[in-house]
Design a protein around this motif. Structure first.
Motif, PDB file in Angstrom:
ATOM      1  N   SER A 134     -29.563  14.667  25.957  1.00  0.00           N
ATOM      2  CA  SER A 134     -30.276  15.754  25.299  1.00  0.00           C
ATOM      3  C   SER A 134     -29.359  16.425  24.297  1.00  0.00           C
ATOM      4  O   SER A 134     -28.204  16.012  24.107  1.00  0.00           O
ATOM      5  N   TRP A 135     -29.888  17.441  23.633  1.00  0.00           N
ATOM      6  CA  TRP A 135     -29.106  18.250  22.709  1.00  0.00           C
ATOM      7  C   TRP A 135     -29.190  19.703  23.126  1.00  0.00           C
ATOM      8  O   TRP A 135     -30.213  20.160  23.652  1.00  0.00           O
ATOM      9  N   GLY A 136     -28.100  20.427  22.885  1.00  0.00           N
ATOM     10  CA  GLY A 136     -28.084  21.837  23.221  1.00  0.00           C
ATOM     11  C   GLY A 136     -27.193  22.622  22.281  1.00  0.00           C
ATOM     12  O   GLY A 136     -26.567  22.059  21.370  1.00  0.00           O
ATOM     13  N   VAL A 137     -27.141  23.922  22.500  1.00  0.00           N
ATOM     14  CA  VAL A 137     -26.277  24.807  21.734  1.00  0.00           C
ATOM     15  C   VAL A 137     -25.347  25.515  22.701  1.00  0.00           C
ATOM     16  O   VAL A 137     -25.804  26.138  23.669  1.00  0.00           O
ATOM     17  N   ALA A 138     -24.049  25.379  22.486  1.00  0.00           N
ATOM     18  CA  ALA A 138     -23.051  26.054  23.320  1.00  0.00           C
ATOM     19  C   ALA A 138     -22.599  27.324  22.609  1.00  0.00           C
ATOM     20  O   ALA A 138     -22.199  27.279  21.443  1.00  0.00           O
ATOM     21  N   VAL A 139     -22.697  28.452  23.289  1.00  0.00           N
ATOM     22  CA  VAL A 139     -22.281  29.736  22.735  1.00  0.00           C
ATOM     23  C   VAL A 139     -21.025  30.176  23.464  1.00  0.00           C
ATOM     24  O   VAL A 139     -21.054  30.463  24.665  1.00  0.00           O
ATOM     25  N   LYS A 140     -19.906  30.199  22.736  1.00  0.00           N
ATOM     26  CA  LYS A 140     -18.645  30.626  23.348  1.00  0.00           C
ATOM     27  C   LYS A 140     -18.683  32.124  23.612  1.00  0.00           C
ATOM     28  O   LYS A 140     -19.149  32.905  22.775  1.00  0.00           O
ATOM     29  N   THR A 141     -18.160  32.530  24.750  1.00  0.00           N
ATOM     30  CA  THR A 141     -18.197  33.929  25.144  1.00  0.00           C
ATOM     31  C   THR A 141     -17.028  34.230  26.068  1.00  0.00           C
ATOM     32  O   THR A 141     -16.530  33.336  26.760  1.00  0.00           O
ATOM     33  N   ALA A 142     -16.585  35.472  26.073  1.00  0.00           N
ATOM     34  CA  ALA A 142     -15.435  35.849  26.896  1.00  0.00           C
ATOM     35  C   ALA A 142     -15.728  35.696  28.371  1.00  0.00           C
ATOM     36  O   ALA A 142     -14.864  35.331  29.163  1.00  0.00           O
ATOM     37  N   ASP A 143     -16.947  36.011  28.769  1.00  0.00           N
ATOM     38  CA  ASP A 143     -17.334  35.953  30.176  1.00  0.00           C
ATOM     39  C   ASP A 143     -18.722  35.323  30.271  1.00  0.00           C
ATOM     40  O   ASP A 143     -19.737  36.024  30.239  1.00  0.00           O
ATOM     41  N   PRO A 144     -18.802  33.990  30.365  1.00  0.00           N
ATOM     42  CA  PRO A 144     -20.105  33.317  30.378  1.00  0.00           C
ATOM     43  C   PRO A 144     -21.026  33.796  31.495  1.00  0.00           C
ATOM     44  O   PRO A 144     -22.239  33.904  31.300  1.00  0.00           O
ATOM     45  N   ALA A 145     -20.479  34.102  32.674  1.00  0.00           N
ATOM     46  CA  ALA A 145     -21.319  34.549  33.789  1.00  0.00           C
ATOM     47  C   ALA A 145     -21.969  35.895  33.484  1.00  0.00           C
ATOM     48  O   ALA A 145     -23.161  36.105  33.736  1.00  0.00           O
ATOM     49  N   ALA A 146     -21.181  36.828  32.930  1.00  0.00           N
ATOM     50  CA  ALA A 146     -21.730  38.138  32.572  1.00  0.00           C
ATOM     51  C   ALA A 146     -22.746  38.004  31.443  1.00  0.00           C
ATOM     52  O   ALA A 146     -23.780  38.684  31.434  1.00  0.00           O
ATOM     53  N   PHE A 147     -22.458  37.130  30.493  1.00  0.00           N
ATOM     54  CA  PHE A 147     -23.372  36.889  29.377  1.00  0.00           C
ATOM     55  C   PHE A 147     -24.700  36.333  29.899  1.00  0.00           C
ATOM     56  O   PHE A 147     -25.790  36.773  29.496  1.00  0.00           O
ATOM     57  N   ALA A 148     -24.618  35.371  30.821  1.00  0.00           N
ATOM     58  CA  ALA A 148     -25.838  34.788  31.400  1.00  0.00           C
ATOM     59  C   ALA A 148     -26.619  35.819  32.198  1.00  0.00           C
ATOM     60  O   ALA A 148     -27.860  35.809  32.209  1.00  0.00           O
ATOM     61  N   ALA A 149     -25.911  36.739  32.863  1.00  0.00           N
ATOM     62  CA  ALA A 149     -26.587  37.795  33.612  1.00  0.00           C
ATOM     63  C   ALA A 149     -27.365  38.713  32.672  1.00  0.00           C
ATOM     64  O   ALA A 149     -28.490  39.131  32.988  1.00  0.00           O
ATOM     65  N   ARG A 150     -26.783  39.038  31.504  1.00  0.00           N
ATOM     66  CA  ARG A 150     -27.502  39.857  30.534  1.00  0.00           C
ATOM     67  C   ARG A 150     -28.731  39.118  30.007  1.00  0.00           C
ATOM     68  O   ARG A 150     -29.783  39.727  29.789  1.00  0.00           O
TER      69      ARG A 150
END
Length: 459
Positions: free
Chosen positions: A395-411
């Protein structure tokens, strides 16, 4: 925190009388808000007893109102960017428009659910769905119940209560929510008899285990795991022969709801028609997996054995409601008319890499002005939902770099719309296979809002 300090926490009545409390009551109802306030204060006192500093009254009230909102607003639509097509926790198969309209129509009006319009006499609620299943599978008869576990429970209760049922040790599966085949069998009144070993079971193991107390032979497709390596398992055809010789029914739980063998499906994923063709007396499967419909348990097989299930008292306890039936009828009609392409699950599974790449690039381009860390890349999707274990799709996807992926996903999960994605050590990944094309603008906005709280992308 001392006892006196805990007593200084605001009372439920004081919080209910506050201006935010009154607004919450107007929106969600006093009973719900009061219940969530009591729960919040109890949890706060318990935490305070362990030395945790309690939050302010405003924070307590905000937390309780948040809980009340979740309860009162019901199910919330989400964007599934996980790449898991049949995500059980997100509701499995999205319904096609025709099925959604049929369910809504059944909910809003009276219908001929259990009445024959020609005679005016009482009829069966699932007559049309069962007629479609008979036509699609070639079975002699069919029955529709609430889910596949209910179908298996009913089959065992009707055919093998107080009798022994032979099952391979390698097929004693556990499905979602910690429901296990042995537990379902126990609840049905049947007695489990394990044959073979975890990795290797032969036809001769079944022959040796059959006695005058045997009520059925059961084969369960391991739909959410695979046993690989030094393995052996008898074919459905061989087990049907053993069952027929001993005069007991052979039940095959194929699980995923694949009606017919289709191109691109793994060779070890059984279909309903194949199971019937190999001699199964009764075949059970789910309606909300590869079939692409609502939650339902489908039973097809010989007229005599299905009749025994239909007459059993449990059949009424596990029957489907009018909205499930209406949606299932619409989905089966799509299969019968060769319009499976209208099923969202089918479109997701068969999406081309070219289309997925274009969708991923559109998402990344819409984010370009907000951050530098959005990268289009290849990834892998899975079917999920207890279907085709071990099988993944490019498949294809988009990866978004972030300081805290878990916190970002929670938001993202807490936002509106709510978004679920995959979490990696340094990025959140959005697999576009499970994102509908018209959801891309909403997904873009959700990512943008979630990024506002990310220090990494503010630097």
């Amino acid at each position: 925190m001392s006892v006196d300090e805990r007593r200084r926490l605001p009372s439920v009545d004081a919080l209910l009388r506050s201006e935010p409390g009154r607004r919450a009551i107007a929106n969600f109802g006093r009973l719900i808000v009061k219940r969530t306030l009591i729960q919040t204060l109890e949890e706060t006192r318990a935490a305070a007893a362990r030395g945790v500093e309690p939050p302010s009254g405003d924070e307590l009230l905000a937390h309780a109102i948040g809980l009340a909102s979740k309860i009162a607003t019901g199910l919330t639509p989400v964007i599934n960017a996980t790449g898991v097509v049949l995500h059980t926790n997100l509701g499995r198969a999205p319904l096609p428009e025709a099925a959604a309209r049929a369910a809504a129509r059944a909910a809003r009006t009276y219908s001929d659910l259990e009445i024959d319009r020609e005679t005016g006499k009482r009829g069966k609620r699932s007559t049309r769905a069962e007629a479609l299943l008979i036509a699609l599978t070639g079975a002699e008869d069919a029955l529709v119940v609430n889910n596949c576990a209910a179908a298996l429970l009913l089959a065992l209760a009707a055919l093998a209560r107080r009798k022994e049922v032979l099952v391979s040790r390698g097929e004693l599966i556990e499905i979602g929510g910690e429901f296990r085949i042995p537990d379902i069998m126990s609840a049905s009144g049947a007695k489990l008899v394990e044959v073979g070993t975890t990795n290797r079971t032969r036809t001769s193991d079944y022959r040796s285990a059959v006695t005058e107390r045997t009520g059925a032979i059961l084969k369960v497709h391991p739909s959410n795991y695979r046993v690989v390596g030094f393995t052996a398992s008898p074919s459905a055809k061989d087990l049907a022969a053993v069952a027929a010789k001993r005069g007991v029914p052979f039940i095959f739980d194929v699980g995923s709801g694949l009606l017919r063998r289709e191109q691109g499906m793994p060779p070890d994923e059984p279909s309903v028609t194949e199971a019937l063709g190999e001699g199964a007396d009764l075949v059970t499967c789910s309606g909300d997996k590869l079939l692409g419909g609502p939650q339902a348990g489908i039973v097809v097989g010989g007229a005599g054995v299905v009749a025994r299930l239909r007459k059993h008292p449990i059949a009424r306890a596990v029957r489907v409601d009018k909205m499930q039936i209406a949606a299932l009828e619409a989905v089966l009609a799509l299969h019968a008319s060769g319009r499976e392409v209208e099923l969202p699950v089918r479109r997701m599974l068969l999406a081309s890499m070219d289309d997925l790449s274009k969708r991923a690039h559109r998402l990344a381009e819409s984010l370009d002005g907000d951050l530098e860390g959005a990268h289009v890349r290849k990834c892998r999707s899975v079917v999920g939902g207890g279907s085709m274990p071990g099988t993944s799709m490019p498949s294809w996807g988009v990866a978004v770099k972030t300081a805290d992926p878990a916190a970002f996903a929670a938001r993202l999960r807490a936002g509106s719309p709510s978004v679920f994605c995959r979490i990696e050590p340094d990025a959140a990944v959005f697999d576009v296979r499970t994102v509908l094309p018209d959801q891309l603008p909403d997904l873009t906005r959700a990512i943008q809002y979630a990024l506002e709280g990310d220090d990494f992308n503010e630097d």
